[in-house]
Motif scaffolding. Sequence first.
Motif, short mmCIF file in Angstrom:
data_model
loop_
_atom_site.label_atom_id
_atom_site.label_comp_id
_atom_site.label_asym_id
_atom_site.label_seq_id
_atom_site.Cartn_x
_atom_site.Cartn_y
_atom_site.Cartn_z
N VAL A 60 -2.92 -2.45 8.78
CA VAL A 60 -3.55 -3.75 8.56
C VAL A 60 -4.00 -3.88 7.10
CG1 VAL A 60 -5.54 -5.18 9.17
CG2 VAL A 60 -4.27 -4.00 10.96
N ALA A 61 -4.54 -2.79 6.55
CA ALA A 61 -5.02 -2.84 5.17
C ALA A 61 -3.88 -3.11 4.19
CB ALA A 61 -5.72 -1.53 4.82
N SER A 62 -2.71 -2.54 4.44
CA SER A 62 -1.58 -2.73 3.53
C SER A 62 -1.15 -4.19 3.49
CB SER A 62 -0.41 -1.84 3.96
OG SER A 62 -0.77 -0.47 3.88
N LYS A 64 -3.13 -6.85 4.67
CA LYS A 64 -4.29 -7.67 4.34
C LYS A 64 -4.54 -7.71 2.84
CE LYS A 64 -9.28 -7.98 5.21
NZ LYS A 64 -10.44 -7.36 5.89
N HIS A 65 -4.30 -6.60 2.18
CA HIS A 65 -4.55 -6.52 0.74
C HIS A 65 -3.36 -6.99 -0.08
CE1 HIS A 65 -7.97 -3.38 1.45
NE2 HIS A 65 -8.37 -4.62 1.61
N ARG A 66 -2.46 -7.72 0.57
CA ARG A 66 -1.39 -8.42 -0.11
C ARG A 66 -0.41 -7.51 -0.85
NH1 ARG A 66 -4.07 -14.06 -2.36
NH2 ARG A 66 -5.07 -14.65 -0.40
N VAL A 67 0.05 -6.50 -0.15
CA VAL A 67 1.19 -5.74 -0.65
C VAL A 67 2.42 -6.57 -0.33
CG1 VAL A 67 2.50 -3.60 -0.49
CG2 VAL A 67 0.01 -3.54 -0.27
N ARG A 68 3.06 -7.11 -1.34
CA ARG A 68 4.15 -8.05 -1.13
C ARG A 68 5.46 -7.61 -1.75
NH1 ARG A 68 0.97 -9.09 2.06
NH2 ARG A 68 -0.39 -10.92 2.19
N SER A 69 5.48 -6.49 -2.44
CA SER A 69 6.68 -6.03 -3.11
C SER A 69 7.19 -4.75 -2.47
CB SER A 69 6.40 -5.80 -4.60
OG SER A 69 5.35 -4.87 -4.77
N LEU A 70 8.45 -4.44 -2.76
CA LEU A 70 9.09 -3.26 -2.22
C LEU A 70 9.60 -2.37 -3.34
CD1 LEU A 70 11.22 -4.90 0.64
CD2 LEU A 70 9.04 -3.71 0.88
N GLY A 71 9.74 -1.09 -3.01
CA GLY A 71 10.34 -0.17 -3.97
C GLY A 71 9.45 0.24 -5.12
N GLN A 72 8.14 0.13 -4.95
CA GLN A 72 7.21 0.58 -5.98
C GLN A 72 5.94 1.09 -5.33
OE1 GLN A 72 6.38 -2.75 -8.52
NE2 GLN A 72 5.68 -4.06 -6.88
N PRO A 73 5.15 1.92 -6.05
CA PRO A 73 3.97 2.51 -5.43
C PRO A 73 3.00 1.46 -4.91
CG PRO A 73 4.47 3.59 -7.51
CD PRO A 73 5.38 2.40 -7.42
N PRO A 75 -0.41 -0.37 -4.46
CA PRO A 75 -1.51 -0.51 -5.42
C PRO A 75 -2.63 0.49 -5.20
CG PRO A 75 -0.78 -2.66 -4.65
CD PRO A 75 -0.03 -1.64 -3.84
N GLN A 76 -3.28 0.85 -6.29
CA GLN A 76 -4.29 1.89 -6.26
C GLN A 76 -5.45 1.50 -5.34
OE1 GLN A 76 -3.92 4.84 -7.53
NE2 GLN A 76 -5.90 5.57 -6.80
N PHE A 77 -5.84 0.23 -5.36
CA PHE A 77 -6.99 -0.17 -4.53
C PHE A 77 -6.67 -0.07 -3.04
CE2 PHE A 77 -4.63 -4.08 -5.15
CZ PHE A 77 -4.70 -4.71 -3.92
N VAL A 78 -5.39 -0.22 -2.68
CA VAL A 78 -5.01 -0.05 -1.27
C VAL A 78 -5.09 1.43 -0.89
CG1 VAL A 78 -3.16 -0.36 0.41
CG2 VAL A 78 -3.54 -2.09 -1.35
N ASN A 79 -4.59 2.30 -1.75
CA ASN A 79 -4.69 3.74 -1.48
C ASN A 79 -6.14 4.19 -1.38
OD1 ASN A 79 -1.92 4.32 -1.37
ND2 ASN A 79 -1.78 4.48 -3.60
#
Length: 301
Positions: A60-62, A64-73, A75-79
């Motif tokens: 849910v966090a991934s 909810k926090h607007r991870v919208r791209s593929l093939g890249q790490p 975001p640090q705030f999500v981790n």
Amino acid sequence: MGYKRSRDEAMVEVKTEQPASPYIPMFEGFRKELDEHHDRREKIIKASRDITASSKKMQVASIKHRVRSLGQPVPQFVNKNNTQYWETIDKQYKSIAADVQGLNAYRYERNITGGNQEFMESLTFQHYLETQTLISYDESKSRIAAMSGEGGPVLLSPEDFILGVFDLIGELMRFSITSMAMNGKLPAGKPKKYKNEKKDAEDEQAGDKMDVDEEAPAASETQQPRIVLSDLREIRLRLEMFEPPPGSKFADEVEKKMRVMRECVDKVEKALYSLTVRGKERPKGWMPEATEGRRAEVESY
């Protein structure tokens, strides 16, 4: 009265002098083993529930926090936000590692399967976001073994891995629908450059080229990025080719998840169709409002 009292006293003495049954210690051992079994089983069930809950929160966090791209790490705030959930999962696997070794790995397999499947869904989802590839079974098994600590590796069965991949389709469906609702497009990876295999041979034969060949435009060196729907269709194809042992409980679970998996891919296809076809009817630069029907319709999936 005196005769009756003496007879009762004699019976009491006889009872106290009778030797204990040789089976009593054996049954006491059985009782102890059963008590340990039930305590161990409840411990594993609780750990499985905690792993399930933490895995769901990471997924849910991934999104909810607007991870919208593929093939890249990611975001640090999500981790950073997911660190607490990783710690809980790591702690729970370590707490039961010693209890699921040897034959106990299969004895309590049904008690830990829920946590393993949910963790596989979360692990494969994050791995896909970062690499746009599906994590392998061996790598997944190694990840759980590393989290198990000194108690020994917790078993990840192939069945749990496959069922977790089935659940991944549902998570990718929610990820795709949310991205289309927010950004107006389907998530895709980055364009990749590839080397033309015939380039070296052409260089060697450069002296034999005709003028028309020299004027021909060079082939494109950029490969179009894959969209998430293409990956969903590929995974669906692979899963539909899978044939579990007939008559088993695993086969029943695969049949149920297969139906849900197909529905999830269909929803992404229909949402993309609606976005592509109906989107052309909108004026240029139009953006949906939060209360408009299209967004509500898309998010209803």
